[in-house]
Scaffold this motif. Structure first.
Motif, PDB file in Angstrom:
ATOM      1  N   TRP A   1      -9.519   1.121   2.107  1.00  0.00           N
ATOM      2  CA  TRP A   1      -8.047   1.690   2.506  1.00  0.00           C
ATOM      3  C   TRP A   1      -8.159   2.788   2.083  1.00  0.00           C
ATOM      4  O   TRP A   1      -7.100   3.296   1.869  1.00  0.00           O
TER       5      TRP A   1
ATOM      6  N   MET B   1      -3.340  -0.194  -3.997  1.00  0.00           N
ATOM      7  CA  MET B   1      -3.726  -0.881  -2.966  1.00  0.00           C
ATOM      8  C   MET B   1      -2.673  -2.179  -3.215  1.00  0.00           C
ATOM      9  O   MET B   1      -2.032  -2.855  -2.944  1.00  0.00           O
TER      10      MET B   1
ATOM     11  N   TYR C   1       1.254  -0.926  -0.171  1.00  0.00           N
ATOM     12  CA  TYR C   1       0.239  -0.087  -0.309  1.00  0.00           C
ATOM     13  C   TYR C   1       0.926   0.990   0.069  1.00  0.00           C
ATOM     14  O   TYR C   1       2.061   1.795   0.522  1.00  0.00           O
TER      15      TYR C   1
END
Lengths: 114, 110
Positions: B96, A50, A31
């Motif tokens: 995320w 990601m 990440y």
């Protein structure tokens, strides 16, 4: 030594002149992300990735591009910089794959667009 | 819209006393909370974190408390030292994304 390296540390440029800020990490993190820090606004996420070839927009993506062709590198591209992109930029990387864990930050790039 | 709020821009504490930095959030989906410390001309450095399934996490002089019902977390530094003088950012994560507050500038005076 585990680190996130940004270059350059300082940059003054003119409106409209394309520039790239590089970011590299040596921790094999999946990440990576870019933030900008502005007075009174704190840190705002621009883009994140990601994994290789997987990127997504953060809160303030307008005027920026990113790419993730290799795991260790995550450059930030300003195709046509404008004065409102004058800011302090931070790159960060993180290990956790199911979300975001403790991110390691670079030392920052202070960009001035005149 | 700011999802993570640090309502105190600055805090001054005497050396040896407790520093309490507060943070509120609006998104009940956040599942991980972190505190970062930032010195001038440096990038933020990770300090301590807490999962949403816990209500306390301790690491040396630093303790983070999470009150999910109030959507509030706090960082306690005991005892405070002059070297703790820095800007502290609260951050919250879901999926995320990582959302930061605006930061609180802590000054620890001798």
């Amino acid at each position: 030594e585990a680190q996130v390296t940004q270059n350059p540390r300082y940059l003054i440029t003119v409106t409209g002149k394309k520039l790239t800020v590089t970011c590299s990490q040596n921790m094999n993190h999946e990440y990576m992300s870019w933030y900008r820090q502005d007075p009174g606004l704190g840190l705002r996420q621009i883009y994140y990735s990601m994994n290789v070839e997987v990127t997504d927009k953060g809160d303030v993506p307008e005027g920026y591009k990113v790419s993730r062709k290799e795991k260790r590198n995550f450059p930030l591209i300003l195709e046509s910089p404008s004065p409102n992109q004058t800011s302090l930029y931070f790159c960060a990387s993180s290990l956790r794959t199911g979300g975001v864990s403790e991110a390691f930050f670079g030392q920052g790039t202070r960009l001035t667009v005149v | 819209d700011q999802q993570v709020k640090q309502n105190s821009p600055s805090l001054s504490v005497q050396e040896g006393r407790i520093s309490i930095l507060n943070c509120d959030y609006t998104n009940s989906m956040f599942d991980y909370f972190l505190w970062y410390k930032k010195y001038p001309a440096e990038g933020p450095t990770f300090l301590i974190s807490i999962s949403s399934i816990k209500d306390k996490n301790e690491d040396g002089r630093f303790t983070v408390f999470l009150n999910k019902s109030a959507k509030h977390l706090s960082l306690h530094i005991v005892p405070s030292q002059p070297g703790d003088s820095a800007v502290y950012f609260c951050a919250a994560s879901v999926g995320w994304t990582l959302n930061f507050g605006k930061g609180t500038s802590l000054l620890v005076t001798p």
